[in-house]
Design a protein around this motif. Structure first.
Motif, mmCIF file in Angstrom:
data_model
loop_
_atom_site.group_PDB
_atom_site.id
_atom_site.type_symbol
_atom_site.label_atom_id
_atom_site.label_comp_id
_atom_site.label_asym_id
_atom_site.label_seq_id
_atom_site.Cartn_x
_atom_site.Cartn_y
_atom_site.Cartn_z
ATOM 1 N N VAL A 16 0.851 -1.193 0.000
ATOM 2 C CA VAL A 16 0.000 0.000 0.000
ATOM 3 C C VAL A 16 0.878 1.230 0.000
ATOM 4 O O VAL A 16 1.832 1.310 0.778
ATOM 5 N N GLU A 17 0.572 2.153 -0.875
ATOM 6 C CA GLU A 17 1.307 3.413 -0.864
ATOM 7 C C GLU A 17 0.407 4.537 -1.319
ATOM 8 O O GLU A 17 -0.683 4.310 -1.853
ATOM 9 N N LEU A 18 0.894 5.741 -1.096
ATOM 10 C CA LEU A 18 0.136 6.921 -1.481
ATOM 11 C C LEU A 18 0.416 7.265 -2.930
ATOM 12 O O LEU A 18 1.531 7.144 -3.409
ATOM 13 N N GLY A 19 -0.598 7.658 -3.648
ATOM 14 C CA GLY A 19 -0.418 8.086 -5.025
ATOM 15 C C GLY A 19 -1.399 9.195 -5.348
ATOM 16 O O GLY A 19 -2.148 9.650 -4.492
ATOM 17 N N LEU B 262 -5.016 5.779 -2.277
ATOM 18 C CA LEU B 262 -4.207 4.710 -1.722
ATOM 19 C C LEU B 262 -4.073 3.642 -2.795
ATOM 20 O O LEU B 262 -5.078 3.115 -3.276
ATOM 21 N N VAL B 263 -2.844 3.378 -3.182
ATOM 22 C CA VAL B 263 -2.605 2.424 -4.256
ATOM 23 C C VAL B 263 -2.255 1.078 -3.644
ATOM 24 O O VAL B 263 -1.263 0.964 -2.932
ATOM 25 N N ALA C 23 -8.509 8.093 -1.213
ATOM 26 C CA ALA C 23 -7.901 8.242 0.108
ATOM 27 C C ALA C 23 -8.758 9.097 1.024
ATOM 28 O O ALA C 23 -8.667 8.995 2.243
#
Lengths: 255, 255
Positions: free
Chosen positions: B185-188, B207-208, B229
DNA sequence: GAGTGGTCTAGACCACACG
DNA sequence: GTGTGGTCTAGACCACTCA
């Protein structure tokens, strides 16, 4: 007839700027390299500084840039994969995990946490502050809330606060059983104290990982960990070397 | 001696504004209620509109506000917990999950995905586009990449693209074994196409969730799902009713 | 002290939703 | 058409880092 709509959807300038800059980062810059300063970049692209900054902000949000006041804007390394898989640590503080206890206090928990803990709003709750280090960088700050009722054996002769107390609380938790845990991830912005630990400005985007530790069907502790969203990729599986860098799945343009 | 540093750290205006507004949201507004417009709010607080907007942006990022062009700014409901636990779905499309196939194409995958798939950059990859609905709202858009070599039995007489093809590909996947999956999970920020599906502007924070499906030690498919998000909290445990609303652990003020 | 990014202002115009 | 949020400008000053 075919209305050839030219520029029917006028892309915002900052959006176009972002893709142009993004391509430039791929082709012309190495990780760690410093970009020209904002005033110069704005002039070079013929936009106001605020517009340029909007583009830079997005690139920073995506982890492609790193900006530091007084220093400059540099090309960020790929995000580090941070393992947060749930089976890994039983109780926090088990063995030598990546977390480093900083200090601890005892006070009523904030309302949101008290609700999760299903305790009275006034019940005393131990709060352990920890930092997670990776490659010499602090990537996350955590507040671990442990109701005093969850660790009744905690010796009162320990220091009432501070790092020693923090370790004492973690030690007590190891002695408890742990039936399971819940986890949630959401976007947040860094509080002032977390921002300081993470070496970011207040309000910086963070990934908030909330974990509920369950003992005998009851929430025995709650942890709220904030990870730097710009530099971290939270990984859950076994292999932590996932990497997606290409967010723009579109035909490449000849220059 | 005690250096009483008064205002040693002058808080930025927008930051102060944010906390003031946040408190007002708690006490004086109901979910769904519309706030005064930005020009009025700015005047009321005696700041420039840009400064006010900085505060609103943060509150929106934290999921407390919802802003829509041409409509206004409203108080957002608490984030919805969206279950993304890994054991739930074996292969995507199993049973009736929350995902709804939209269409599909076949083409070489973008570079980042090809790297994950460990395929040649030129290999044909089926791309299935899906939307995840919750409570009548689309909360996530997904691109599922399936190398043609992973589904050799896929009948060529099916439509070469479109929803029917999408369903065909998912059906083929069900027939494969599935050894495990990786997740990150990461921010995009939302690409233009995803933004459209999610009813957001391009660049909106997402949230990717990247999932690697593993068969016989090989990556048989990759899914890249982007969740709104602002409205979503990704949950991993068994119970999806986690909720943290109080990001400011401080004493409540009497009004 | 020089140079950087961070904050703030007071305007302007644009794109969109809705009646 | 009217009102909303979204974009953009051309400045100014502040906070910070580093030599």
């Amino acid at each position: 007839m075919g209305t050839t709509q030219l520029e029917a959807v006028p892309e915002p300038k900052y959006w176009h700027l972002k893709t142009v800059l993004g391509r430039a980062l791929d082709s012309d810059f190495a990780v760690g390299e410093v970009l020209p300063n904002e005033r110069e970049l704005a002039a070079r692209f013929g936009v106001a500084r605020a517009t340029l900054r909007q583009a830079l902000e997005q690139l920073e949000l995506e982890g492609r840039l790193q900006r530091r006041r007084g220093v400059g804007t540099t090309v960020a390394p790929p995000r580090v994969g941070v393992d947060v898989s749930t089976t890994q640590h039983e109780w926090p503080g088990a063995a030598q995990d990546a977390w480093q206890p900083i200090d601890s206090t005892t006070a009523p928990a904030p309302a949101g946490v008290a609700r999760l803990l299903e305790t009275e709003a006034e019940e005393a709750v131990h709060t352990v502050r920890r930092i997670r280090m990776t490659h010499g960088q602090s990537v996350a700050a955590e507040l671990l809330y442990v109701p005093s009722s969850s660790v009744p054996e905690l010796s009162a002769i320990d220091a009432p606060s501070g790092p020693a107390r923090a370790r004492g609380i973690l030690r007590e938790l190891q002695r408890l059983g742990l039936d399971g845990q819940d986890r949630a991830v959401e976007l947040g912005s860094a509080r002032a104290d977390d921002a300081k630990e993470l070496d970011r400005l207040p309000g910086a985007p963070v990934l908030v990982v909330t974990t509920r530790y369950i003992v005998a069907g009851r929430t025995a502790a709650v942890s709220v960990a904030t990870y730097r969203a710009d530099t971290c990729r939270l990984t859950f599986g076994d292999s932590g070397d996932l990497e997606i860098s290409d967010q723009q799945p579109q035909a490449r343009r000849a220059s």
